[in-house]
Write an enzyme that holds these catalytic residues in place. Sequence first.
Site, mmCIF file in Angstrom:
data_model
loop_
_atom_site.group_PDB
_atom_site.id
_atom_site.type_symbol
_atom_site.label_atom_id
_atom_site.label_comp_id
_atom_site.label_asym_id
_atom_site.label_seq_id
_atom_site.Cartn_x
_atom_site.Cartn_y
_atom_site.Cartn_z
ATOM 1 N N TYR A 151 0.832 -1.206 0.000
ATOM 2 C CA TYR A 151 0.000 0.000 0.000
ATOM 3 C C TYR A 151 0.867 1.257 0.000
ATOM 4 O O TYR A 151 0.543 2.233 -0.666
ATOM 5 C CB TYR A 151 -0.935 -0.014 1.216
ATOM 6 C CG TYR A 151 -1.772 1.231 1.336
ATOM 7 C CD1 TYR A 151 -2.882 1.424 0.523
ATOM 8 C CD2 TYR A 151 -1.456 2.225 2.255
ATOM 9 C CE1 TYR A 151 -3.651 2.578 0.616
ATOM 10 C CE2 TYR A 151 -2.212 3.375 2.361
ATOM 11 C CZ TYR A 151 -3.308 3.547 1.538
ATOM 12 O OH TYR A 151 -4.069 4.691 1.625
ATOM 13 N N GLU A 152 1.979 1.218 0.743
ATOM 14 C CA GLU A 152 2.852 2.381 0.845
ATOM 15 C C GLU A 152 3.887 2.433 -0.280
ATOM 16 O O GLU A 152 4.851 3.187 -0.207
ATOM 17 C CB GLU A 152 3.530 2.418 2.217
ATOM 18 C CG GLU A 152 2.535 2.726 3.325
ATOM 19 C CD GLU A 152 3.169 2.888 4.691
ATOM 20 O OE1 GLU A 152 4.366 2.538 4.870
ATOM 21 O OE2 GLU A 152 2.459 3.361 5.594
ATOM 22 N N GLU A 210 3.815 2.608 15.352
ATOM 23 C CA GLU A 210 4.670 2.335 14.199
ATOM 24 C C GLU A 210 3.840 1.995 12.965
ATOM 25 O O GLU A 210 4.097 2.500 11.885
ATOM 26 C CB GLU A 210 5.637 1.195 14.526
ATOM 27 C CG GLU A 210 6.538 0.785 13.386
ATOM 28 C CD GLU A 210 7.554 1.851 12.997
ATOM 29 O OE1 GLU A 210 8.080 1.767 11.872
ATOM 30 O OE2 GLU A 210 7.841 2.759 13.789
ATOM 31 N N TYR A 253 -2.822 -0.733 10.281
ATOM 32 C CA TYR A 253 -3.257 -1.206 8.971
ATOM 33 C C TYR A 253 -4.539 -2.006 9.119
ATOM 34 O O TYR A 253 -4.656 -2.841 10.021
ATOM 35 C CB TYR A 253 -2.180 -2.086 8.322
ATOM 36 C CG TYR A 253 -2.539 -2.522 6.925
ATOM 37 C CD1 TYR A 253 -2.452 -1.641 5.859
ATOM 38 C CD2 TYR A 253 -2.990 -3.811 6.674
ATOM 39 C CE1 TYR A 253 -2.794 -2.025 4.576
ATOM 40 C CE2 TYR A 253 -3.332 -4.212 5.387
ATOM 41 C CZ TYR A 253 -3.230 -3.314 4.346
ATOM 42 O OH TYR A 253 -3.580 -3.704 3.075
ATOM 43 N N VAL A 254 -5.468 -1.719 8.224
ATOM 44 C CA VAL A 254 -6.727 -2.464 8.135
ATOM 45 C C VAL A 254 -6.861 -2.933 6.695
ATOM 46 O O VAL A 254 -6.615 -2.169 5.753
ATOM 47 C CB VAL A 254 -7.925 -1.581 8.543
ATOM 48 C CG1 VAL A 254 -9.242 -2.308 8.326
ATOM 49 C CG2 VAL A 254 -7.792 -1.141 10.007
ATOM 50 N N GLY A 284 -13.541 1.298 6.792
ATOM 51 C CA GLY A 284 -14.824 1.966 6.937
ATOM 52 C C GLY A 284 -15.747 1.280 7.937
ATOM 53 O O GLY A 284 -16.840 1.772 8.213
ATOM 54 N N GLY A 315 -9.975 0.655 12.382
ATOM 55 C CA GLY A 315 -8.882 1.590 12.638
ATOM 56 C C GLY A 315 -9.181 2.484 13.829
ATOM 57 O O GLY A 315 -8.323 2.693 14.694
ATOM 58 N N ASN A 357 -0.859 10.188 1.563
ATOM 59 C CA ASN A 357 -1.922 9.305 2.039
ATOM 60 C C ASN A 357 -3.105 10.115 2.576
ATOM 61 O O ASN A 357 -3.412 10.119 3.765
ATOM 62 C CB ASN A 357 -1.371 8.359 3.105
ATOM 63 C CG ASN A 357 -2.323 7.234 3.426
ATOM 64 O OD1 ASN A 357 -3.485 7.246 3.056
ATOM 65 N ND2 ASN A 357 -1.821 6.247 4.149
ATOM 66 N N TYR A 382 -7.401 10.638 10.379
ATOM 67 C CA TYR A 382 -6.746 11.064 11.618
ATOM 68 C C TYR A 382 -7.257 12.426 12.069
ATOM 69 O O TYR A 382 -7.491 12.649 13.259
ATOM 70 C CB TYR A 382 -5.227 11.097 11.451
ATOM 71 C CG TYR A 382 -4.619 9.760 11.120
ATOM 72 C CD1 TYR A 382 -5.108 8.578 11.679
ATOM 73 C CD2 TYR A 382 -3.546 9.660 10.248
ATOM 74 C CE1 TYR A 382 -4.544 7.351 11.373
ATOM 75 C CE2 TYR A 382 -2.969 8.437 9.943
ATOM 76 C CZ TYR A 382 -3.476 7.282 10.511
ATOM 77 O OH TYR A 382 -2.922 6.070 10.214
#
Length: 160
Positions: A25-26, A83, A86-87, A93, A97, A124, A131
Amino acid sequence: MKAIREARRDDVPIILQLIHDLAVYEKEPDAVRNTPEGLEEALFGSNPRIFAHVAEDDGGVQGFALWFLNYSTWEGVHGIYLEDLYVRPEARGAGYGKALLQTLAGIAAERGYARVEWSVLNWNEPSIQFYRSLGARPQEEWTTFRLSGAPLAGFAGTGA
């Protein structure tokens, strides 16, 4: 039924898989060098320095939070550094998280820690908005620096 719980030894393979998924993903699919043995030792060895919680439902583990303690010299107390959070994409949704972060916030509050903090990649935007919706704010006056790989070895004088 959703539940957040502390990770167990038998969660190590799924947590490591989720770490690989996070790396994809990253946009760093080949960056993970961690192993099941290394992760198990770090989480459950004789002197664990990292901790993890998992989010699960009837379909299994849907996400995880891996964290460790930091320390504020100004506050004089510990904090939590998150650190990884992740979901799985298909479970996003559904509140996993948020529940993981609430668990860490609860630990911090219960233990008198000063804060929970983490980093997020600048691109992101979905995570940044998530957040912010929780009340978290970026520390824009700070820049994260990292010394790793050959520069770390060279600076340390090991020349590896």
